[in-house]
Design an enzyme around this catalytic site. Structure first.
Site, mmCIF file in Angstrom:
data_model
loop_
_atom_site.group_PDB
_atom_site.id
_atom_site.type_symbol
_atom_site.label_atom_id
_atom_site.label_comp_id
_atom_site.label_asym_id
_atom_site.label_seq_id
_atom_site.Cartn_x
_atom_site.Cartn_y
_atom_site.Cartn_z
ATOM 1 N N THR A 106 0.830 -1.199 0.000
ATOM 2 C CA THR A 106 0.000 0.000 0.000
ATOM 3 C C THR A 106 0.865 1.249 0.000
ATOM 4 O O THR A 106 1.992 1.250 0.510
ATOM 5 C CB THR A 106 -0.934 0.044 1.225
ATOM 6 N N ASN B 168 1.076 4.814 1.564
ATOM 7 C CA ASN B 168 0.595 5.610 2.689
ATOM 8 C C ASN B 168 0.593 7.070 2.242
ATOM 9 O O ASN B 168 1.651 7.679 2.066
ATOM 10 C CB ASN B 168 1.524 5.398 3.898
ATOM 11 N N GLU C 281 -4.460 4.774 3.133
ATOM 12 C CA GLU C 281 -3.588 3.801 2.486
ATOM 13 C C GLU C 281 -4.260 3.265 1.232
ATOM 14 O O GLU C 281 -5.416 2.838 1.282
ATOM 15 C CB GLU C 281 -3.285 2.640 3.424
#
Length: 318
Positions: A212, A214, A262
């Site tokens: 992911t 951020n 995210e």
């Protein structure tokens, strides 16, 4: 498009930069939604028909933020940079950004017309039906019409309706707060989006097969309801479908000081650290919840991703 910053009282430098007579749309225009677009387009049409410059006057920051009348106006649907880009797309020639402060809040309706509009050589003012101006919002469209005579014509634009109700920034905020980005997109005329820079996170997503990004959103953006979304993300000129969570990651944390954003981008393989990403919200999938363990979380992420892919495929075929 020329951008001119104005502080009351208007200085000679602002007046000297553009002495052309103009048709002017006036308002804060947070979101530049379909109702705002209607007002601005009307002003541009008036300008072209009369041989005037097409201009917009907006106020920064939002009057409600300065006067402390709403907890939601410390964040915008369109921060100033984004608002200006939308004005540019609407064919605006000149934008006046009026600094709204406590001194400007005391300006009377008559002073606004005599000390702001007339010096800027406004010949046609275009406002929405619910426009207010001057100290304590004392001025209404009819007030502007009376004060503008005989040299400033005033056009009052009726509300833009959608599903039986007027389009408004408040209605868009409510849709986003309640997990209805599709409704917000209908009112805006485009997907609602926020922008941010990818920063170092905990790195947990990569270990479970779902890396992911951020995203630390830029200051000033209104953030939708916490939960999981199907998104389109744009970075470095390319767009990627994906799934995004706004929340506090309760499976791994008892509490976080603030929600984090995210995003897992489908079919992306690369390094996003330090890069700017624009996230467009397509659909709300579910609320965030605490899972019994990592395996349960992974299963749910797979389900979220499958659902998001289906929704985004349908969206991109429209």
């Amino acid at each position: 498009m020329e951008i001119i910053s104005v502080q009351y009282p208007i200085g000679e430098s602002a007046l000297a930069r553009d002495a052309s007579p103009k048709a002017l749309a006036i308002g804060h225009f947070d979101g530049v939604h379909r109702g705002h677009q209607n007002v601005i387009s009307h002003a541009m049409t008036c300008a072209r028909a009369a041989g005037l410059q097409g201009a917009v006057m907006t106020f920064h920051p939002h009057p409600k933020e300065v006067l402390g009348r709403s907890p939601h106006y410390n964040a915008s649907l369109t921060p100033l940079e984004d608002k200006l880009e939308r004005f540019r797309r609407l064919g605006v020639d000149v934008v006046y950004i009026v600094q709204f402060d406590l001194d400007f809040a005391k300006v009377t309706p008559a002073e606004f017309v005599d000390d702001v509009l007339r010096p800027l050589r406004v010949r046609r003012a275009v406002v929405g039906f619910d426009f207010t101006f001057g100290a304590r919002g004392a001025g209404k469209p009819e007030t502007l019409w009376a004060l503008g005579e005989p040299d400033i014509g005033v056009e009052i634009v009726e509300p833009f309706m959608q599903d039986g109700d007027k389009v408004s920034s408040t209605r868009i905020r409510e849709a986003l707060m309640n997990g209805r980005p599709e409704e917000a997109a209908e009112l805006l005329g485009e997907l609602y989006a926020v922008r941010g820079v990818v920063v170092q996170g905990e790195g947990r997503g990569r270990t479970i097969g779902f890396p992911t990004a951020n995203i630390r959103q830029e200051d000033g953006f209104f953030v939708p309801r916490q939960g999981v979304y199907a998104i389109m993300a744009e970075t470095e000129g390319r767009r990627y479908p994906g799934v995004l969570n706004i929340g506090v990651k309760p499976t791994f944390h008892d509490s976080l000081p603030e929600p984090v954003m995210e995003a897992h981008l489908f079919d992306f393989d690369g390094d996003l650290y330090g890069k700017t990403v624009t996230v467009q919200f397509v659909a709300f999938l579910r609320t965030e919840k605490k899972f019994g363990g990592v395996d349960e979380l992974i299963a749910q992420i797979h389900a979220d991703a499958d659902q998001a892919r289906t929704l985004l495929t349908a969206y991109n075929k429209k």
